[in-house]
Enzyme design. Structure first.
Site, short mmCIF file in Angstrom:
data_model
loop_
_atom_site.label_atom_id
_atom_site.label_comp_id
_atom_site.label_asym_id
_atom_site.label_seq_id
_atom_site.Cartn_x
_atom_site.Cartn_y
_atom_site.Cartn_z
CG HIS A 22 -2.01 1.01 1.16
ND1 HIS A 22 -3.23 0.72 0.60
CD2 HIS A 22 -2.09 2.30 1.56
CE1 HIS A 22 -4.02 1.78 0.67
NE2 HIS A 22 -3.34 2.76 1.24
CG ASP A 24 -2.48 6.25 0.33
OD1 ASP A 24 -3.45 6.01 -0.40
OD2 ASP A 24 -2.39 5.82 1.50
CD GLU A 130 -6.78 3.30 1.65
OE1 GLU A 130 -6.47 3.07 2.83
OE2 GLU A 130 -6.19 4.14 0.93
CG HIS A 157 -10.75 4.91 3.94
ND1 HIS A 157 -10.75 6.19 4.41
CD2 HIS A 157 -9.45 4.53 3.88
CE1 HIS A 157 -9.50 6.59 4.62
NE2 HIS A 157 -8.69 5.59 4.30
CG HIS A 198 -9.09 1.20 6.29
ND1 HIS A 198 -9.07 2.33 7.08
CD2 HIS A 198 -8.10 1.37 5.38
CE1 HIS A 198 -8.14 3.15 6.66
NE2 HIS A 198 -7.51 2.59 5.64
CG HIS A 219 -2.71 -0.05 4.71
ND1 HIS A 219 -3.73 -0.56 3.96
CD2 HIS A 219 -3.12 1.21 5.06
CE1 HIS A 219 -4.71 0.33 3.86
NE2 HIS A 219 -4.37 1.41 4.52
CG ASP A 325 -0.76 4.14 4.80
OD1 ASP A 325 -1.05 4.52 3.65
OD2 ASP A 325 -1.50 4.37 5.78
#
Length: 379
Positions: A22, A24, A130, A157, A198, A219, A325
């Protein structure tokens, strides 16, 4: 740690694929360049070091990263058709990056293609959506995302969807609704990995019960080491050998460090008092800039090691991986500040007696196995 251990870790990662679950960067580029995918991808030159980013190609080269699931993240504030539009825009950002930097990145869809890209000196690039709100309750949209190369979807999420409970929202569905179970079954059918980061523990258990294919946590870290709702309970970790899945330990300070987690709870309380929504990441970032609360403590490499070793103890060496992350949080642990630092973690593990083969499994071998097995269940 010794220089010898760091050299040994670097040599190991030169030969073995290091896969991260993961990152971003695509959303961070959108923050810089706006929603137009072409402009977002061109907003920063990733061939030079970018101090504002955790991720650029010089850092990735130093970190020895070989395979990345790029998050095509959509905030929960996007709903319905706007969420679908946003996830499609984020998919295009990754495609634009691959076209813009063909000597650095290669879009791949399978484990074999990932290994070939690594052999050619490219970072094997895959997509992970995500947040299940990005399909707007449509199995058709889910199938379209898979057709566009999305290899996993995180079921929620920070907020519940209409069909799955998030770990950071009030329970509403007892885990998964019947439609939520249909989503998991459809993901199995089309070869999309079910990502349980999540989600609430009830959702984790329900999804593992329904899924015929291995699941992932792209993650997340361990609840027993740090009591944070984003982490995985031991009873769920213990289900992974039977399911075949992989838990990818994350580096997010609030998830791994009890001290940072306690500070984070103070921040949450202060935001609630001020009438702000802690789960809204944009609001949280703005609030922290003005907050006169205590100084945020530092997490360390040792905090990450504690989670990796606990996950290994409970789930087993064949069911662990990494999902840093990077570019999804403001700060990272000391020693793991950006994507150049992966060898530091492996050096720490080698010093603690991990074998080369165990490190190879953590680095990417386990993740590649899951990718292959999920494809085997597709029909």
């Amino acid at each position: 740690m010794t220089n010898e251990a760091l050299q040994r870790a670097t040599k190991l990662l030169d030969a073995a694929i290091l896969a991260d679950g993961h990152n971003d960067l695509p959303w961070e580029l959108r923050e810089h360049g706006g929603p137009n995918p072409v402009e977002a991808a061109a907003s920063l030159d990733l061939t030079v070091r970018q101090p504002a980013l955790h991720t650029d190609f010089p850092k990735l080269a130093d970190g020895k990263l070989g395979m990345q699931f790029w998050s095509v993240y959509v905030p929960c504030e996007f709903e319905g058709h706007s969420a679908v539009t946003a996830v499609l825009e984020q998919i295009e950002v990754v495609h634009q990056l691959a076209e813009r930097y063909p000597d650095r990145l290669r879009l791949v869809d399978t484990a074999d293609e990932a290994e070939a890209a690594f052999a050619d000196g490219r970072i094997a690039s895959l997509l992970g959506a995500e947040g299940g709100h990005s399909i707007a309750e449509s199995l058709g949209v889910l199938r379209i995302l898979r057709r566009l190369g999305v290899r996993y979807m995180t079921l929620t999420h920070n907020f519940n969807t209409t069909w799955a409970d998030s770990g950071t929202d009030e329970p509403a569905h007892g885990g998964l609704t019947e439609f939520g179970r249909d989503v998991v079954r459809e993901m199995n059918k089309i070869g999309m990995m079910v990502d349980l980061s999540h989600v609430a523990p009830t959702t984790m258990r329900a999804a593992i019960e329904v899924s015929s294919a291995p699941v992932i946590f792209s993650h997340s870290s361990c609840l027993a080491v740090n009591d944070h709702p984003r982490n995985i309970p031991d009873d769920v970790l213990a289900l992974l050998p039977g399911n075949g899945g992989v838990a990818m330990t994350t580096f997010v300070p609030a998830f791994i460090s009890p001290k940072v987690s306690a500070w984070d709870q103070e921040l949450k309380a202060a935001m609630e008092t001020a009438g702000k929504e802690y789960r809204n990441l944009a609001q949280r970032g703005e609030f922290v800039k003005e907050w006169d609360g205590p100084v945020k403590p530092k997490a360390t490499v040792d905090d990450v090691v504690a989670h990796v070793e606990h996950a290994r103890e409970v789930a087993g060496i064949d069911h662990i991986g990494l999902g840093g992350d990077y570019d999804g949080v403001g700060t990272l642990p000391e020693g793991l500040e950006d994507t150049s630092k992966y060898p530091v973690l492996f050096a720490a593990l080698l010093e603690r007696g991990w074998s080369d083969e165990d490190c190879v499994k953590l680095a990417g071998k386990n993740t590649l196995r899951v990718l292959r097995e999920v494809d085997g269940f597709a029909r």
